[in-house]
Design a protein around this motif. Structure first.
Motif, PDB file in Angstrom:
ATOM      1  N   ILE A  72       2.743  -6.982   5.042  1.00  0.00           N
ATOM      2  CA  ILE A  72       2.185  -5.733   4.551  1.00  0.00           C
ATOM      3  C   ILE A  72       3.376  -4.844   4.234  1.00  0.00           C
ATOM      4  CG2 ILE A  72       0.884  -3.649   5.101  1.00  0.00           C
ATOM      5  CD1 ILE A  72      -0.936  -6.009   4.764  1.00  0.00           C
ATOM      6  N   VAL A  73       3.505  -4.453   2.979  1.00  0.00           N
ATOM      7  CA  VAL A  73       4.608  -3.588   2.565  1.00  0.00           C
ATOM      8  C   VAL A  73       4.087  -2.158   2.491  1.00  0.00           C
ATOM      9  CG1 VAL A  73       6.368  -3.145   0.829  1.00  0.00           C
ATOM     10  CG2 VAL A  73       5.590  -5.495   1.238  1.00  0.00           C
ATOM     11  N   SER A  74       4.728  -1.275   3.233  1.00  0.00           N
ATOM     12  CA  SER A  74       4.298   0.115   3.354  1.00  0.00           C
ATOM     13  C   SER A  74       5.242   1.024   2.578  1.00  0.00           C
ATOM     14  CB  SER A  74       4.281   0.512   4.837  1.00  0.00           C
ATOM     15  OG  SER A  74       4.156   1.899   5.003  1.00  0.00           O
ATOM     16  N   MET A  75       4.710   1.679   1.534  1.00  0.00           N
ATOM     17  CA  MET A  75       5.506   2.642   0.756  1.00  0.00           C
ATOM     18  C   MET A  75       5.556   3.952   1.542  1.00  0.00           C
ATOM     19  SD  MET A  75       6.300   1.259  -2.379  1.00  0.00           S
ATOM     20  CE  MET A  75       6.074   2.309  -3.817  1.00  0.00           C
ATOM     21  N   ASP A  76       6.671   4.214   2.185  1.00  0.00           N
ATOM     22  CA  ASP A  76       6.783   5.360   3.091  1.00  0.00           C
ATOM     23  C   ASP A  76       8.144   6.019   2.879  1.00  0.00           C
ATOM     24  OD1 ASP A  76       6.373   7.150   5.158  1.00  0.00           O
ATOM     25  OD2 ASP A  76       6.718   5.686   6.752  1.00  0.00           O
ATOM     26  N   PRO A  77       8.317   6.757   1.765  1.00  0.00           N
ATOM     27  CA  PRO A  77       9.650   7.251   1.375  1.00  0.00           C
ATOM     28  C   PRO A  77      10.422   7.973   2.472  1.00  0.00           C
ATOM     29  CG  PRO A  77       8.040   7.714  -0.346  1.00  0.00           C
ATOM     30  CD  PRO A  77       7.262   7.197   0.824  1.00  0.00           C
ATOM     31  N   LYS A  78       9.739   8.807   3.256  1.00  0.00           N
ATOM     32  CA  LYS A  78      10.422   9.600   4.283  1.00  0.00           C
ATOM     33  C   LYS A  78      10.365   8.960   5.667  1.00  0.00           C
ATOM     34  CE  LYS A  78       9.597  13.991   1.897  1.00  0.00           C
ATOM     35  NZ  LYS A  78       9.006  15.355   2.006  1.00  0.00           N
ATOM     36  N   GLY A  79       9.699   7.813   5.774  1.00  0.00           N
ATOM     37  CA  GLY A  79       9.599   7.156   7.073  1.00  0.00           C
ATOM     38  C   GLY A  79       8.757   7.941   8.061  1.00  0.00           C
ATOM     39  N   GLU A  80       7.590   8.384   7.623  1.00  0.00           N
ATOM     40  CA  GLU A  80       6.753   9.246   8.452  1.00  0.00           C
ATOM     41  C   GLU A  80       5.705   8.493   9.265  1.00  0.00           C
ATOM     42  OE1 GLU A  80       6.274  13.283   5.945  1.00  0.00           O
ATOM     43  OE2 GLU A  80       5.567  11.490   4.885  1.00  0.00           O
ATOM     44  N   TYR A 138       0.837  -1.195   0.000  1.00  0.00           N
ATOM     45  CA  TYR A 138       0.000   0.000   0.000  1.00  0.00           C
ATOM     46  C   TYR A 138       0.880   1.256   0.000  1.00  0.00           C
ATOM     47  CZ  TYR A 138      -3.652  -3.181   1.768  1.00  0.00           C
ATOM     48  OH  TYR A 138      -4.541  -4.212   1.942  1.00  0.00           O
ATOM     49  N   GLY A 139       0.341   2.343  -0.556  1.00  0.00           N
ATOM     50  CA  GLY A 139       1.016   3.627  -0.501  1.00  0.00           C
ATOM     51  C   GLY A 139       0.846   4.299   0.845  1.00  0.00           C
ATOM     52  N   THR A 140       1.551   5.408   1.030  1.00  0.00           N
ATOM     53  CA  THR A 140       1.542   6.109   2.322  1.00  0.00           C
ATOM     54  C   THR A 140       0.139   6.535   2.741  1.00  0.00           C
ATOM     55  OG1 THR A 140       3.764   6.956   1.834  1.00  0.00           O
ATOM     56  CG2 THR A 140       2.550   8.023   3.609  1.00  0.00           C
ATOM     57  N   SER A 158       3.542  -1.782  16.661  1.00  0.00           N
ATOM     58  CA  SER A 158       4.011  -3.159  16.603  1.00  0.00           C
ATOM     59  C   SER A 158       4.401  -3.480  15.168  1.00  0.00           C
ATOM     60  CB  SER A 158       2.905  -4.112  17.071  1.00  0.00           C
ATOM     61  OG  SER A 158       3.226  -5.462  16.778  1.00  0.00           O
ATOM     62  N   HIS A 159       5.138  -4.557  15.003  1.00  0.00           N
ATOM     63  CA  HIS A 159       5.504  -5.007  13.660  1.00  0.00           C
ATOM     64  C   HIS A 159       4.462  -5.942  13.061  1.00  0.00           C
ATOM     65  CE1 HIS A 159       6.632  -9.251  14.533  1.00  0.00           C
ATOM     66  NE2 HIS A 159       6.894  -8.779  15.744  1.00  0.00           N
ATOM     67  N   ARG A 160       3.407  -6.228  13.830  1.00  0.00           N
ATOM     68  CA  ARG A 160       2.370  -7.136  13.369  1.00  0.00           C
ATOM     69  C   ARG A 160       1.066  -6.388  13.103  1.00  0.00           C
ATOM     70  NH1 ARG A 160       2.873 -12.612  15.797  1.00  0.00           N
ATOM     71  NH2 ARG A 160       0.632 -12.526  16.174  1.00  0.00           N
ATOM     72  N   LEU A 161       0.411  -6.738  12.013  1.00  0.00           N
ATOM     73  CA  LEU A 161      -0.900  -6.189  11.701  1.00  0.00           C
ATOM     74  C   LEU A 161      -1.908  -7.323  11.638  1.00  0.00           C
ATOM     75  CD1 LEU A 161      -0.396  -3.454   8.937  1.00  0.00           C
ATOM     76  CD2 LEU A 161      -1.395  -3.139  11.193  1.00  0.00           C
ATOM     77  N   GLU A 162      -3.029  -7.127  12.321  1.00  0.00           N
ATOM     78  CA  GLU A 162      -4.088  -8.132  12.315  1.00  0.00           C
ATOM     79  C   GLU A 162      -5.373  -7.495  11.803  1.00  0.00           C
ATOM     80  OE1 GLU A 162      -4.397 -10.698  15.757  1.00  0.00           O
ATOM     81  OE2 GLU A 162      -2.483  -9.935  16.531  1.00  0.00           O
ATOM     82  N   LEU A 177      -1.942   5.204   5.963  1.00  0.00           N
ATOM     83  CA  LEU A 177      -2.361   6.151   7.001  1.00  0.00           C
ATOM     84  C   LEU A 177      -3.856   6.046   7.251  1.00  0.00           C
ATOM     85  CD1 LEU A 177      -1.319   8.396   8.840  1.00  0.00           C
ATOM     86  CD2 LEU A 177      -1.750  10.021   6.990  1.00  0.00           C
ATOM     87  N   GLY A 178      -4.615   5.729   6.206  1.00  0.00           N
ATOM     88  CA  GLY A 178      -6.066   5.660   6.347  1.00  0.00           C
ATOM     89  C   GLY A 178      -6.579   4.420   7.043  1.00  0.00           C
ATOM     90  N   GLY A 179      -5.815   3.326   7.053  1.00  0.00           N
ATOM     91  CA  GLY A 179      -6.377   2.119   7.636  1.00  0.00           C
ATOM     92  C   GLY A 179      -5.418   1.169   8.312  1.00  0.00           C
ATOM     93  N   TYR A 180      -4.119   1.494   8.342  1.00  0.00           N
ATOM     94  CA  TYR A 180      -3.155   0.537   8.867  1.00  0.00           C
ATOM     95  C   TYR A 180      -2.167   1.155   9.855  1.00  0.00           C
ATOM     96  CZ  TYR A 180      -4.970  -2.299   5.056  1.00  0.00           C
ATOM     97  OH  TYR A 180      -5.811  -2.980   4.214  1.00  0.00           O
TER      98      TYR A 180
END
Length: 249
Positions: free
Chosen positions: A90-98, A49-51, A103-107, A55-58
């Motif tokens: 879940i791969v998060s496209m977050d260029p600036k690390g914002e 998913y993109g940034t 946690s490292h886990r998403l459920e 941000l909207g759901g994860y």
């Protein structure tokens, strides 16, 4: 390049929107159900998913800027072995690390527990890296200022063993992969509704920071009418097929 099979799987309105008020219509309910069920059809170990979508759901908001007196961590890939062992990502496209994560886990209901992988550029701050490590979130560097989708795919394949990846929005993220001819399949679940909203995002949107490219041509691989007048269309990227012979399941 060794990379995963990549499918862009999206739920859209008749006018090509991927968000908007049409999601709340009863006529969209069967399409939403179908969209979720078809995720398993592709047997992907990872969803990207993109940034904005993250941000909207994860993600849990924007990470606060906190200065650190620690020795800066090197801007190198870091992998949480416990997270990698989960086998779903879940791969998060977050260029600036914002983005912030607790946690490292998403459920998510109906989905397997997944490990978060942050896709970063060299713009990510040392404080960001320190925070991600403390949360156990793996991160990969793919680019200096703009994410290099091809490099990211290669790293996901080699470092995490991901051989099937689902790209699921938003529009700029989808176009970023299309921009580099990296989509093997486009899967559209079309709800029998039109949004018409001028602020709604379309399936593909080119950001100003992306270079221009000619319009993309697709070839139809399948079309099915499903419950509630939902339509499922599958396309291959014609230009990619002509060059590599790929794009087939």
């Amino acid at each position: 390049m060794e990379r995963p099979f990549v499918v862009c799987h999206m739920l859209v309105s008749l006018d090509g929107k991927i968000d908007g008020d049409f999601f709340g219509m009863p006529e969209t309910v069967p399409a939403l159900k179908t969209y979720g069920e078809l995720r398993s059809f592709y047997r992907c170990q990872a969803t990207l998913y993109g940034t904005t979508t993250m941000l909207g759901g994860y993600a849990e908001g924007i990470r606060p800027i906190v200065s650190s007196e620690k020795t800066p961590l090197p801007k190198e890939d870091w992998i949480n072995e416990e997270g990698r062992a989960l086998g779903n990502f879940i791969v998060s496209m977050d260029p600036k690390g914002e983005l912030a994560f607790s946690s490292h886990r998403l459920e998510k209901k109906g989905r397997p527990v997944s490990h978060i992988i942050e896709a970063l550029t060299q713009q990510a701050s040392p404080e960001c890296l320190d925070d991600l490590r403390r949360r156990g979130v793996s991160y990969l560097f793919a680019g200096k200022e703009r994410l290099d989708c091809a490099l990211l795919l290669e790293k996901l394949r080699v470092l995490f063993g991901i051989d099937r990846l689902m790209v699921a929005g938003g529009g700029i993220t989808n176009w970023s992969f299309l921009q580099e001819n990296l989509l093997d399949e486009l899967s559209l679940v079309i709800a029998p509704a039109a949004d018409g909203g001028t602020e709604s995002v379309s399936i593909f949107e080119r950001a100003d920071f992306l270079p221009s490219r000619p319009p993309a041509a697709f070839s139809l691989k399948g079309a099915e009418i499903l419950d509630g007048d939902t339509l499922w269309l599958r396309y291959g990227l014609r230009r990619l097929q002509e060059k590599t012979g790929g794009g087939k399941k």
